[in-house]
Design a protein around this motif. Structure first.
Motif, short mmCIF file in Angstrom:
data_model
loop_
_atom_site.label_atom_id
_atom_site.label_comp_id
_atom_site.label_asym_id
_atom_site.label_seq_id
_atom_site.Cartn_x
_atom_site.Cartn_y
_atom_site.Cartn_z
N THR A 18 0.83 -1.21 0.00
CA THR A 18 0.00 0.00 0.00
C THR A 18 0.86 1.26 0.00
O THR A 18 0.37 2.34 -0.29
CB THR A 18 -0.94 0.04 1.22
OG1 THR A 18 -0.16 -0.09 2.40
CG2 THR A 18 -1.97 -1.06 1.16
N ALA A 19 2.14 1.13 0.34
CA ALA A 19 3.03 2.30 0.32
C ALA A 19 3.15 2.80 -1.11
O ALA A 19 3.28 2.02 -2.04
CB ALA A 19 4.41 1.91 0.85
N ASP A 55 4.86 4.86 -8.65
CA ASP A 55 3.44 4.48 -8.59
C ASP A 55 2.53 5.64 -9.00
O ASP A 55 1.33 5.44 -9.23
CB ASP A 55 3.06 4.06 -7.16
CG ASP A 55 3.78 2.80 -6.73
OD1 ASP A 55 4.02 1.93 -7.59
OD2 ASP A 55 4.11 2.68 -5.53
N ILE A 56 3.07 6.83 -9.06
CA ILE A 56 2.23 8.02 -9.31
C ILE A 56 1.90 8.11 -10.80
O ILE A 56 2.78 8.03 -11.65
CB ILE A 56 2.96 9.30 -8.84
CG1 ILE A 56 3.15 9.23 -7.33
CG2 ILE A 56 2.17 10.55 -9.24
CD1 ILE A 56 4.10 10.29 -6.81
N VAL A 78 13.97 7.91 -10.21
CA VAL A 78 12.69 8.26 -10.84
C VAL A 78 12.23 9.61 -10.30
O VAL A 78 12.56 9.98 -9.17
CB VAL A 78 11.64 7.14 -10.57
CG1 VAL A 78 11.46 6.90 -9.09
CG2 VAL A 78 10.30 7.45 -11.23
N SER A 79 11.48 10.32 -11.13
CA SER A 79 10.89 11.58 -10.68
C SER A 79 9.61 11.83 -11.46
O SER A 79 9.50 11.46 -12.63
CB SER A 79 11.88 12.73 -10.93
OG SER A 79 11.32 13.96 -10.52
N VAL A 80 8.63 12.45 -10.79
CA VAL A 80 7.40 12.88 -11.45
C VAL A 80 7.25 14.37 -11.19
O VAL A 80 7.43 14.83 -10.05
CB VAL A 80 6.17 12.11 -10.93
CG1 VAL A 80 4.88 12.75 -11.42
CG2 VAL A 80 6.23 10.65 -11.36
N ALA A 81 6.95 15.13 -12.24
CA ALA A 81 6.80 16.58 -12.08
C ALA A 81 5.57 17.06 -12.85
O ALA A 81 5.19 16.46 -13.87
CB ALA A 81 8.05 17.30 -12.58
N ARG A 82 4.94 18.10 -12.34
CA ARG A 82 3.82 18.74 -13.06
C ARG A 82 3.67 20.16 -12.54
O ARG A 82 4.28 20.55 -11.55
CB ARG A 82 2.52 17.95 -12.85
CG ARG A 82 2.06 17.94 -11.40
CD ARG A 82 0.64 17.40 -11.27
NE ARG A 82 0.11 17.72 -9.94
CZ ARG A 82 -1.17 17.91 -9.68
NH1 ARG A 82 -2.07 17.84 -10.62
NH2 ARG A 82 -1.55 18.20 -8.44
N ILE A 83 2.85 20.93 -13.27
CA ILE A 83 2.52 22.27 -12.80
C ILE A 83 1.19 22.16 -12.08
O ILE A 83 0.21 21.65 -12.63
CB ILE A 83 2.39 23.25 -14.00
CG1 ILE A 83 3.63 23.19 -14.89
CG2 ILE A 83 2.14 24.67 -13.49
CD1 ILE A 83 4.93 23.57 -14.22
N ASP A 84 1.14 22.62 -10.83
CA ASP A 84 -0.11 22.45 -10.08
C ASP A 84 -1.05 23.63 -10.34
O ASP A 84 -0.74 24.55 -11.10
CB ASP A 84 0.17 22.21 -8.59
CG ASP A 84 0.56 23.46 -7.82
OD1 ASP A 84 0.56 24.57 -8.41
OD2 ASP A 84 0.86 23.32 -6.62
#
Lengths: 331, 434
Positions: B21-22, B27-28, B194-200
């Motif tokens: 579950t972690a 996983d994103i 790993v990395s995930v990026a976005r503009i919020d």
């Protein structure tokens, strides 16, 4: 022919950044139902920082540990800490947690004193409630405090920040740097068997003990020693990113070419223990240690190989090729 | 009230980690997420004559390409500030990022990258530290005089001096010398970089990271993005194994640049090959130890020369040789110490931190010296270490005063667990006094 050897080692590992500096912050918030959130910037790599910081928070607040959750992923909103490296978290971060708990307790006592109509100094905070000294009948549970705070213009976030000392650089002439944090100490004893025809080493028995100041969580300390052993065994015997030096051709690109130890490579007898000499810099004497558990097995392996083969191996990883070459050179 | 510190409590979030579950960075998922792949240098050392990415950018499914020209701030980061996000001119190691492509999925990105027209002049690299020190060695860093890290102009050696090393060797009854060579190790965590990026929604750059040191890395990233800290929401706290490898930025800078340019959620993850072959490493070392000791086993002089292979950039190597040197005479009271240490550049992946952090490497060499001394003197190896072990108040190499010493206590515990009966005179010793 298989030959047996024994070896031992004694090593150290510094805990905390050299030269001091090395700040950490923490915050503890009282929730409206009387539970608490510890907010920290300490990254949990699996070393268990969230677990032990929660233990410290529960002790410093004097509340049941079940009532505390840990938020270490608050991003922009989180207090900052230098990071999870240099075995520093157990030495440094509990100070920030302790100060945050003291700050929160003082705020809660002040708020409760106004409710009781007494001085803050006359309020005690213990056993998950506040009470008037000399008049224990006047008391509020933490749930009552939480609800009361929420229904009044008040916010209870205790904050703490700490570092050992201002940063000082090395003296450019002598290298002097008097501030080093704390140092932890480890010892390893092992017995191995080495095949003189194939060069393959089999660790039969391995014992590792670390002096950790205060074992905040003895089970996790022992698990850490086990984890460190994996990196140590790999570096000592099999892991090499530059296997064909000086050529950089054929460097490992898949795990089939890069041999990290598996449980099958672990010694059948694998004992770990901790010793405690409380360190004056640590909260309750605690300091970090676990990086060094990768270190201690390596020189013990070299000593045991000498015991078995009569040659000093002076390079790691001690692959089968290295052993066969050393035996060949001896003739 | 129960005291929790000192109790063997279960890991706080351990059940979630072992039952899945972690949530880790990989996983994103966000709707419309794009994926990054990096064009890496095919040579160990070279000069780029021309890079044509037009066919890459035109490939179906490709959002666009990223080059050094897309960096709003500085094309530099790291503890010593010399690593480059993209190296558009003279790659210094095989696998160094030159540019990147951003596409709907990783397969499309890889197919597009195959269309990159990279005209690069291959040059002779240098891999071995001692080759790199020779007068006419290829220069790893363009425009420098040699392959040594400089503390100040002309100062390439880090020195620690305690006591009087010459006097120490004069007092010694015996001297043992040894050269030790230690290899190049990868962290190999279960979770590759790993990395995930976005503009919020508030126009902040949101980055999901496995950084081991959020505050430090935020400090590195802001000048690259040319953004204030308040405009980056740097979310981390969990790491699928770090071991020091995630003390260095591998993906966050490139994922962030892609999110800023394309205004879409972006994921950038290393393959295991990229992790093993191109990420930061525990760099190779060579040590020359000369240890002087009395016939009764007391160590009186320790002269240590450290040679540390930094790879193509500085990484954390100067800090490594310093910290290694401070502790390289082991947990022992040695009155006369001289450490001389150098960081040497080669055309290899960058050396940086790894569990045990350089201190490990010095301990391995010193302990082997100790084992050899015990053998030469015919002394019990435990006894040799008990005699020399730090007591409170002893002084370490960089003039720190030892507090809370515990080497004797650790050895006693180890012997007890191993079923070894230590002689009574050792059992009477402790770290409080000599």
């Amino acid at each position: 022919m298989k030959k047996k050897g024994v070896g031992m080692s004694c090593v150290l590992h510094p805990t905390g950044n050299k030269g001091a500096g090395d700040p950490s912050q923490a915050a503890i918030q009282l929730k409206p139902d009387g539970t608490f959130t510890l907010v920290t910037g300490a990254v949990d790599l699996g070393q268990g920082s969230s677990t032990i910081l929660r233990q410290f928070a529960a002790d410093e607040l004097g509340v049941p540990i079940e009532n505390i959750t840990v938020n270490n992923s608050a991003g922009n909103a989180a207090p900052v800490t230098m990071g999870s490296f240099a075995s520093r978290v157990t030495l440094i971060d509990p100070h920030a947690v302790k100060l945050a708990a003291e700050d929160l307790k003082a705020q809660i006592c002040k708020w409760a004193a106004a409710q009781f109509g007494v001085n803050p100094d006359d309020v005690t905070f213990a056993d998950n409630k506040v009470a008037v000294k000399n008049d224990p009948a006047k008391s509020l549970t933490m749930a009552e405090v939480g609800a009361g705070v929420f229904n009044s213009p008040a916010l209870m976030i205790g904050t703490g920040a700490w570092y050992p000392a201002p940063f000082t650089a090395h003296d450019p002439e002598t290298g002097a740097m008097p501030s080093v944090g704390a140092v932890s100490f480890g010892a390893c004893y092992l017995e191995l068997e080495v095949d003189t025809e194939t060069g393959v080493v089999d660790i039969l028995k391995l014992v590792q003990a670390w002096e950790v100041g205060k074992a905040v969580n003895p089970l996790m300390c022992k698990m850490q020693i086990g984890g460190g052993l994996s990196i140590g065994l790999g570096y000592a015997l099999s892991e090499e990113c530059w296997p064909h030096a000086p050529s950089m051709d054929f460097v490992p690109e898949v795990l089939g070419d890069y041999f990290i130890p598996t449980f099958a490579d672990y010694p059948l007898e694998n004992e770990r223990a901790v010793a405690e000499v409380p360190h004056p810099m640590g909260v309750k004497g605690a300091k970090g240690f676990s990086e060094g558990s990768s270190t201690a097995p390596i020189p013990a392996i070299i000593a045991a190989l000498h015991d078995a083969l009569g040659v000093w191996i002076t390079e790691i990883p001690v692959t089968p090729e290295v052993i066969l070459r050393a035996l060949g050179a001896r003739g | 009230m129960t005291e929790y510190v000192g109790q063997s409590m279960p890991r706080y979030n351990g059940i979630g980690q072992v039952t899945g579950t972690a949530r880790y960075v990989d996983d994103i998922q966000f709707p419309g997420m794009l994926y990054v792949k990096v064009l890496r240098s095919p040579v160990h050392k070279g000069t780029i004559r021309n890079l044509d990415l037009s066919a890459v950018a035109k490939t179906t499914g490709v959002a666009g390409v990223l080059t050094a020209d897309d960096i709003p701030g500085q094309n530099a980061y790291g503890f010593y500030g010399d690593s480059q996000v993209f190296n558009p001119k003279q790659p210094r190691f095989k696998g160094e990022p030159i540019a990147a492509v951003v596409a709907v999925d990783e397969d499309t990105a890889m197919e597009a990258l195959a269309k990159a027209k990279l005209d690069i002049e291959e040059q002779t690299p240098v891999f071995d530290m001692f080759e790199a020190l020779k007068p006419n060695a290829p220069l790893v860093r363009p425009g420098t005089a040699n392959n040594l890290f400089e503390y100040a102009p002309g100062k390439t050696t880090f020195v620690i001096k305690l006591g009087d090393i010459e006097k120490g060797f004069q007092e010694a009854d015996h001297v043992i010398e040894g050269t030790y060579k230690e290899g190049m190790q990868d962290h190999c965590p279960m979770e590759p970089h790993v990395s995930v990026a976005r503009i919020d929604d508030a126009d902040r750059l949101e980055i999901y990271t496995h950084s081991q040191c959020l505050n430090v890395h935020l400090g590195f990233l802001c000048p690259v993005f040319n953004l204030p800290q308040s405009k980056i929401n740097y979310i981390g706290g969990r790491c699928g194994g770090g071991f020091g490898g995630k003390n260095d930025i591998h993906c966050d800078h490139i994922a962030g640049l892609a999110a800023l340019k394309f205004r879409k959620p972006v994921k950038f993850r290393f393959t295991r090959k990229e992790d093993l072959a191109y990420s930061t490493k525990r760099g190779p070392w060579v040590f020359e130890y000369k240890t002087g000791f009395k016939s009764d086993g007391r160590i009186v002089a320790s002269h240590i020369r450290e040679f540390h292979d930094s790879g193509a950039y500085t990484g954390l190597s100067p800090y490594c040789i310093e910290k290694c040197g401070m502790f390289a005479s082991g947990p022992y009271a040695v009155p006369n110490i001289l450490v001389e240490a150098q960081v040497i550049y080669t055309n290899k992946p960058v050396s940086s931190s790894m569990r045990g952090f350089a201190v490990l490497n010095g301990q391995v060499a010193m302990e082997t010296q100790m084992s050899r001394i015990a053998e030469q003197l015919g002394l019990d190896p435990w006894e040799l270490r008990f005699i020399n072990a730090w007591r409170d108040g002893d002084m370490g190499a960089s003039r720190y005063v030892v507090q809370g010493a515990g080497a004797i206590e650790a050895m006693r515990k180890c012997a007890e667990l191993a079923g070894i009966q230590l002689p009574a005179k050792l059992m009477e010793m402790n770290s409080r006094r000599r």
